[in-house]
Design an enzyme around this catalytic site. Structure first.
Site, mmCIF file in Angstrom:
data_model
loop_
_atom_site.group_PDB
_atom_site.id
_atom_site.type_symbol
_atom_site.label_atom_id
_atom_site.label_comp_id
_atom_site.label_asym_id
_atom_site.label_seq_id
_atom_site.Cartn_x
_atom_site.Cartn_y
_atom_site.Cartn_z
ATOM 1 N N MET A 95 3.258 7.989 -3.042
ATOM 2 C CA MET A 95 2.293 8.691 -3.858
ATOM 3 C C MET A 95 2.114 10.120 -3.349
ATOM 4 S SD MET A 95 1.743 6.323 -5.945
ATOM 5 C CE MET A 95 0.552 7.196 -6.974
ATOM 6 N N PRO A 131 1.782 4.795 -20.272
ATOM 7 C CA PRO A 131 0.635 5.618 -20.674
ATOM 8 C C PRO A 131 -0.382 4.927 -21.565
ATOM 9 C CG PRO A 131 2.620 6.276 -21.861
ATOM 10 C CD PRO A 131 3.053 5.303 -20.815
ATOM 11 N N GLU A 159 -0.037 0.027 6.410
ATOM 12 C CA GLU A 159 -0.025 -0.099 4.951
ATOM 13 C C GLU A 159 0.630 -1.411 4.520
ATOM 14 O OE1 GLU A 159 1.599 3.328 3.038
ATOM 15 O OE2 GLU A 159 0.224 4.725 4.046
#
Length: 205
Positions: A95, A131, A159
């Site tokens: 990210m 989307p 993580e």
């Protein structure tokens, strides 16, 4: 008669309210909005939940000298129902953090997840993941590497990452796309792009 595409833009959406509905490992927002209609006028106000995911960078590691790709293999919660396995063959990915460029994320994640660096970074495309319900957008790259000695298990323990590297010939990787064994969007798009540009990239030996 068909009309010209992309008639509207951001100014044609009106947001009345935006609230955080859930915040944990991920965040979900509830948005009340309306937008212009193709037939004219505005829609009524309605609500949608938005999975707020942010931007990601995915990198296909390709070695033109050996004509092979290096993929990651790791467990994915969203693939629990996969007919093969919830461990997927994917691209190096991460990210985008505030203040980072796409190229910086590509470099960071290539080092963290593959333990190597790249010689050249080639942009493939930028696309919305899904989307209809999430804000996630991916910048896709192909990174030219020297894969000699690249392998093993990588990832950040804090993580809960457990990432194994898998090397495949370019032909084997594309065959895995066609058979459905590689079945996640970023990896499919990147390998199809590599298939189209393969001969050109082999000249970068």
């Amino acid at each position: 008669m068909a009309q010209k595409p992309l008639q509207y833009g951001r100014d044609d959406v009106e947001i009345a309210a935006r609230d955080v509905a859930f915040k944990g490992f991920f965040r979900i927002e509830k948005i009340r909005l309306r937008h212009r209609m193709f037939a004219g006028g505005w829609s009524g106000y309605f609500e949608r939940e938005l999975f707020e995911r942010g931007e990601a960078v995915c990198v296909l590691l390709f070695d033109p000298q050996r004509d092979c790709v290096v993929l990651t293999e790791q467990f994915r919660i969203g693939a629990l129902a996969d007919e093969h396995s919830p461990w997927l063959l994917e691209l190096v990915a991460g990210m985008v953090e505030p203040g980072e460029s796409y190229a910086e994320v590509a470099q960071r994640e290539t080092e963290e997840e593959a333990g190597c660096s790249f010689n050249e970074l080639l942009p493939i495309c930028n696309y919305w993941v899904s989307p209809g319900g999430t804000s996630e957008r991916v910048q896709l790259y192909c990174a030219l590497i020297d894969s000699e000695g690249v392998g093993g298990v990588h990832g950040l323990a804090d993580e809960n990452e457990d990432i194994r590297l898998a090397e495949m010939s370019t032909a084997e990787a594309y065959a895995a796309v066609e058979s459905g064994r590689i079945n996640n969007a970023a990896t499919i798009i990147a390998l199809q792009w590599l298939h189209i540009h393969h001969q050109q990239l082999l000249q970068k030996k």
